[in-house]
Design an enzyme around this catalytic site. Structure first.
Site, mmCIF file in Angstrom:
data_model
loop_
_atom_site.group_PDB
_atom_site.id
_atom_site.type_symbol
_atom_site.label_atom_id
_atom_site.label_comp_id
_atom_site.label_asym_id
_atom_site.label_seq_id
_atom_site.Cartn_x
_atom_site.Cartn_y
_atom_site.Cartn_z
ATOM 1 N N SER A 95 0.823 -1.217 0.000
ATOM 2 C CA SER A 95 0.000 0.000 0.000
ATOM 3 C C SER A 95 0.858 1.268 0.000
ATOM 4 O O SER A 95 0.320 2.369 0.040
ATOM 5 C CB SER A 95 -0.939 -0.005 1.211
ATOM 6 O OG SER A 95 -0.209 -0.225 2.401
ATOM 7 N N ASN A 145 -2.324 -2.993 12.916
ATOM 8 C CA ASN A 145 -3.777 -2.790 12.856
ATOM 9 C C ASN A 145 -4.225 -1.563 13.642
ATOM 10 O O ASN A 145 -5.022 -0.750 13.153
ATOM 11 C CB ASN A 145 -4.508 -4.039 13.372
ATOM 12 C CG ASN A 145 -4.224 -5.257 12.507
ATOM 13 O OD1 ASN A 145 -3.628 -5.135 11.440
ATOM 14 N ND2 ASN A 145 -4.626 -6.432 12.970
ATOM 15 N N THR A 176 -40.094 27.337 -9.528
ATOM 16 C CA THR A 176 -40.392 25.953 -9.160
ATOM 17 C C THR A 176 -40.543 25.248 -10.506
ATOM 18 O O THR A 176 -41.024 25.857 -11.473
ATOM 19 C CB THR A 176 -41.693 25.808 -8.337
ATOM 20 O OG1 THR A 176 -42.785 26.244 -9.144
ATOM 21 C CG2 THR A 176 -41.664 26.636 -7.064
ATOM 22 N N HIS A 177 -40.114 24.014 -10.591
ATOM 23 C CA HIS A 177 -40.107 23.258 -11.862
ATOM 24 C C HIS A 177 -39.320 24.000 -12.949
ATOM 25 O O HIS A 177 -39.609 23.840 -14.135
ATOM 26 C CB HIS A 177 -41.529 23.005 -12.391
ATOM 27 C CG HIS A 177 -42.491 22.541 -11.347
ATOM 28 N ND1 HIS A 177 -42.682 21.213 -11.057
ATOM 29 C CD2 HIS A 177 -43.297 23.242 -10.494
ATOM 30 C CE1 HIS A 177 -43.586 21.101 -10.088
ATOM 31 N NE2 HIS A 177 -43.965 22.321 -9.724
ATOM 32 N N SER A 214 -13.328 27.788 -26.382
ATOM 33 C CA SER A 214 -13.503 26.626 -27.251
ATOM 34 C C SER A 214 -12.392 26.625 -28.290
ATOM 35 O O SER A 214 -11.954 27.684 -28.739
ATOM 36 C CB SER A 214 -14.870 26.725 -27.932
ATOM 37 O OG SER A 214 -14.872 25.983 -29.129
ATOM 38 N N LYS A 272 -16.999 31.491 -27.872
ATOM 39 C CA LYS A 272 -17.415 30.805 -26.655
ATOM 40 C C LYS A 272 -16.639 31.194 -25.410
ATOM 41 O O LYS A 272 -15.433 31.395 -25.454
ATOM 42 C CB LYS A 272 -17.263 29.274 -26.849
ATOM 43 C CG LYS A 272 -18.239 28.690 -27.844
ATOM 44 C CD LYS A 272 -19.653 28.584 -27.287
ATOM 45 C CE LYS A 272 -19.749 27.415 -26.365
ATOM 46 N NZ LYS A 272 -20.370 26.247 -26.865
ATOM 47 N N ASN A 324 -16.945 29.411 -21.730
ATOM 48 C CA ASN A 324 -17.694 28.319 -21.108
ATOM 49 C C ASN A 324 -17.545 28.267 -19.586
ATOM 50 O O ASN A 324 -16.474 28.564 -19.065
ATOM 51 C CB ASN A 324 -17.234 26.982 -21.695
ATOM 52 C CG ASN A 324 -17.527 26.880 -23.183
ATOM 53 O OD1 ASN A 324 -18.527 27.419 -23.646
ATOM 54 N ND2 ASN A 324 -16.647 26.220 -23.908
ATOM 55 N N GLU A 347 -19.123 23.297 -14.349
ATOM 56 C CA GLU A 347 -19.447 21.980 -14.912
ATOM 57 C C GLU A 347 -18.579 20.882 -14.294
ATOM 58 O O GLU A 347 -19.048 19.778 -14.004
ATOM 59 C CB GLU A 347 -19.264 21.998 -16.437
ATOM 60 C CG GLU A 347 -20.333 22.828 -17.133
ATOM 61 C CD GLU A 347 -20.065 23.008 -18.624
ATOM 62 O OE1 GLU A 347 -19.526 22.088 -19.256
ATOM 63 O OE2 GLU A 347 -20.380 24.086 -19.150
ATOM 64 N N TYR A 374 -9.788 -6.852 12.199
ATOM 65 C CA TYR A 374 -9.147 -6.324 10.993
ATOM 66 C C TYR A 374 -9.178 -7.346 9.858
ATOM 67 O O TYR A 374 -8.981 -8.543 10.060
ATOM 68 C CB TYR A 374 -7.682 -5.933 11.292
ATOM 69 C CG TYR A 374 -6.972 -5.412 10.052
ATOM 70 C CD1 TYR A 374 -7.129 -4.088 9.651
ATOM 71 C CD2 TYR A 374 -6.192 -6.261 9.262
ATOM 72 C CE1 TYR A 374 -6.514 -3.614 8.502
ATOM 73 C CE2 TYR A 374 -5.571 -5.794 8.109
ATOM 74 C CZ TYR A 374 -5.734 -4.474 7.737
ATOM 75 O OH TYR A 374 -5.134 -4.003 6.599
ATOM 76 N N GLN A 392 -7.708 -2.069 3.767
ATOM 77 C CA GLN A 392 -6.685 -1.240 3.112
ATOM 78 C C GLN A 392 -7.312 -0.448 1.960
ATOM 79 O O GLN A 392 -6.797 0.596 1.562
ATOM 80 C CB GLN A 392 -5.564 -2.158 2.601
ATOM 81 C CG GLN A 392 -4.456 -1.456 1.879
ATOM 82 C CD GLN A 392 -3.238 -2.357 1.703
ATOM 83 O OE1 GLN A 392 -2.556 -2.688 2.659
ATOM 84 N NE2 GLN A 392 -2.988 -2.785 0.482
ATOM 85 N N LYS A 430 -8.440 3.601 1.568
ATOM 86 C CA LYS A 430 -7.590 4.786 1.391
ATOM 87 C C LYS A 430 -7.687 5.496 0.049
ATOM 88 O O LYS A 430 -7.985 6.696 0.012
ATOM 89 C CB LYS A 430 -6.136 4.422 1.663
ATOM 90 C CG LYS A 430 -5.939 4.056 3.114
ATOM 91 C CD LYS A 430 -4.532 3.745 3.468
ATOM 92 C CE LYS A 430 -4.527 3.130 4.855
ATOM 93 N NZ LYS A 430 -5.293 1.845 4.937
HETATM 94 N N1 ARG Z 1 -1.580 -1.352 4.806
HETATM 95 C C1 ARG Z 1 -2.466 -1.868 5.788
HETATM 96 C C2 ARG Z 1 -3.805 -1.124 5.712
HETATM 97 O O1 ARG Z 1 -3.852 -0.095 5.123
HETATM 98 C C3 ARG Z 1 -1.872 -1.693 7.124
HETATM 99 C C4 ARG Z 1 -2.338 -2.681 8.164
HETATM 100 C C5 ARG Z 1 -1.751 -3.991 7.875
HETATM 101 N N2 ARG Z 1 -2.132 -4.958 8.854
HETATM 102 C C6 ARG Z 1 -2.045 -6.228 8.625
HETATM 103 N N3 ARG Z 1 -2.420 -7.028 9.549
HETATM 104 N N4 ARG Z 1 -1.616 -6.707 7.483
HETATM 105 O O2 ARG Z 1 -4.823 -1.539 6.212
#
Ligand code: ARG
Length: 472
Positions: free
Chosen positions: A23, A110, A155-156, A277, A283, A285, A290, A317, A322, A325
């Site tokens: 990760s 964890n 409205t509408h 454009s 144009k 824009n 948007e 866990y 993971q 993220k």
């Molecule tokens: N990269 C892991 C995560 O984002 C970290 C925790 C890893 N823990 C484990 N028991 N492998 O969740």
């Protein structure tokens, strides 16, 4: 490949497995929080006599030098490590030797990742709140200037009743104020420290979890170690709140796009916030509006993704987590950028008050007021509604408006009409008479604006208290 484990393995990890599992590519942005958490952890270990003061000092010094080197660019966070936790620990051991190997005493990745993500998210909650406050300031500035800038209310998407620009903007003030209140609620609920939960069942070391919590400005420690490592509710709540912010921005964007169109011409977006454009030279824009509207989908996507990731997970866990993220980080970045750009666009936009007033006059927005006029002359509302309906039909046939008819024409439809009708259905009167709390009448509006000013002058009292570090 550089990992923290391997003792019980007889083979090297397959390269593709290693890469799939790693990760570091995205959790490197947690380096600051990872180091902050580790510093708090070792301070507590030393206070509890689990590490010596020398060991603590050497580890804290090493961790701080890693942070400085990352910040100055001297140390590049290298993809050869499995994750940010491994990177920091391996670097620490390289720098200070054996003492570094004691950093992870009484801790698991964890609870470490649970802490890092919570610290990072907590910071984002504060940053978003701050951006929302700036947005509210821009909205309120416009409201103050345009208490008597008339425009049609819809409205509408059909012209309904006259209102003012201040009143229309005031609706968005309420939305973004509620969004800030959501930030406050989320902060209060999430501000508990999971560190010390270990892998899932706490540890056998005499950790002082209150102390680490206090050092990092948390209200206190979390109360169940399994929940501590398995909980991502706070992140889901924040993504839901960001989705709501984006939904509000998207609605506002949609209105601005309409108002900026050639047909409406209520507003003109500043050149600095517009694009051209490649083929059509004329144009200009509204791309920013948007894109804000368009990027709303990504933030919703992050929310749906995490809800789905979490829904089948047994305690505690699981590696699935993971996946909390990448999309969350994208949602944080997207929402912050959108709020900030949108604020700049609003602050520089020009309003065409005459166009807006003309549009308000032309769409029978005073029909309700004309009916109310008859009610005041003793006609029951339902009958008045029918009379004005016929009057509107007559006007449409003549391609004119109620206030442009002669008294004779009006009296042909109802003998209750008198000369005071013209004043009663003028745009100014229609707006000025709407004086209930929350209505666009200028006097009512000014009272609300004063309340908003007071609200924005208040300082947030819920920032994390990190004064605990002074004891270090
Ligand atoms: N990269 C892991 C995560 O984002 C970290 C925790 C890893 N823990 C484990 N028991 N492998 O969740």
């Amino acid at each position: 490949m550089a990992q923290l484990w391997g003792g019980r393995f007889t083979k090297e990890t397959d390269r593709q497995v290693y890469e799939f599992n790693a990760s570091i590519g995205f959790d490197k942005r947690l380096y600051h929080q990872d180091i902050e958490g580790s510093v708090a952890h070792v301070c507590m270990l030393a206070k509890q006599g689990i590490l010596t003061s020398d060991e603590m000092q050497s580890i804290v010094g090493g961790l701080r030098s890693i942070r400085e080197d990352v910040e100055s660019g001297k140390l590049v966070i290298d993809d050869k490590y499995e994750d940010i936790h491994s990177f920091v620990e391996a670097n620490l051991i390289q720098r200070i030797g054996d003492a570094g190997k004691k950093l992870h005493t009484g801790r698991s990745r964890n609870d470490q990742v649970a802490l890092d993500m919570r610290l990072y998210t907590r910071l984002q909650v504060l940053l978003v709140d701050d951006l929302l406050k700036k947005l509210l300031e821009a909205i309120l500035n416009t409201m103050e200037e345009h208490v008597e800038t008339y425009m049609p209310g819809f409205t509408h998407l059909q012209k309904a009743q006259p209102t003012t620009l201040a009143h229309h903007y005031g609706a968005y003030f309420e939305m973004f104020k509620r969004d800030r209140l959501r930030m406050y609620d989320i902060f209060k609920r999430m501000n508990f420290c999971p560190l010390g939960a270990g892998a899932l069942a706490g540890t056998t070391y005499p950790l002082d979890r209150e102390y680490t919590a206090k050092l990092m400005g948390f209200e206190g420690p979390t109360l169940n170690s399994m929940d501590s490592v398995a909980d991502r509710d706070y992140l889901i709540e924040f993504l839901a709140a960001l989705s709501t912010v984006m939904m509000h921005l998207s609605r506002f964007s949609e209105e601005i796009i309409i108002w900026n169109s050639n047909e409406y011409q209520f507003v003109e977006i500043d050149d600095a916030f517009s694009t051209g454009s490649s083929i059509m030279p004329q144009k200009k824009n509204p791309d920013i509006a948007e894109l804000v509207r368009g990027k709303t989908g990504r933030v919703y996507g992050a929310l749906m993704s995490l809800l789905t990731t979490m829904k089948g997970l047994p305690l505690a866990y699981n590696k699935d987590m993971q996946e909390d993220k990448e999309m969350a980080f994208d949602a944080f970045d997207t929402a912050k950028e959108c709020i900030s750009l949108f604020t700049g666009m609003l602050a520089t936009m020009r309003f065409r008050g005459e166009r807006m007033a003309e549009s308000a006059m032309n769409g029978f927005t005073n029909a309700t007021d004309a009916a109310d006029y008859l009610v005041n002359k003793g006609v029951p509302f339902r009958d008045a509604h029918g009379i004005i309906g016929r009057l509107v039909l007559y006007c449409i046939g003549k391609n004119t408006s109620i206030d442009a008819l002669t008294l004779e024409e009006l009296q042909n439809i109802s003998d209750k009409f008198e000369n005071d009708i013209y004043d009663a259905v003028s745009l100014k009167t229609c707006v000025e008479k709407r004086l209930t709390v929350g209505a666009p009448g200028p006097d009512a509006m000014r009272e609300v604006i004063a309340l908003h000013r007071e609200y924005l002058a208040e300082e947030a009292e819920w920032l994390p208290d990190q004064s605990g570090w002074e004891e270090e």
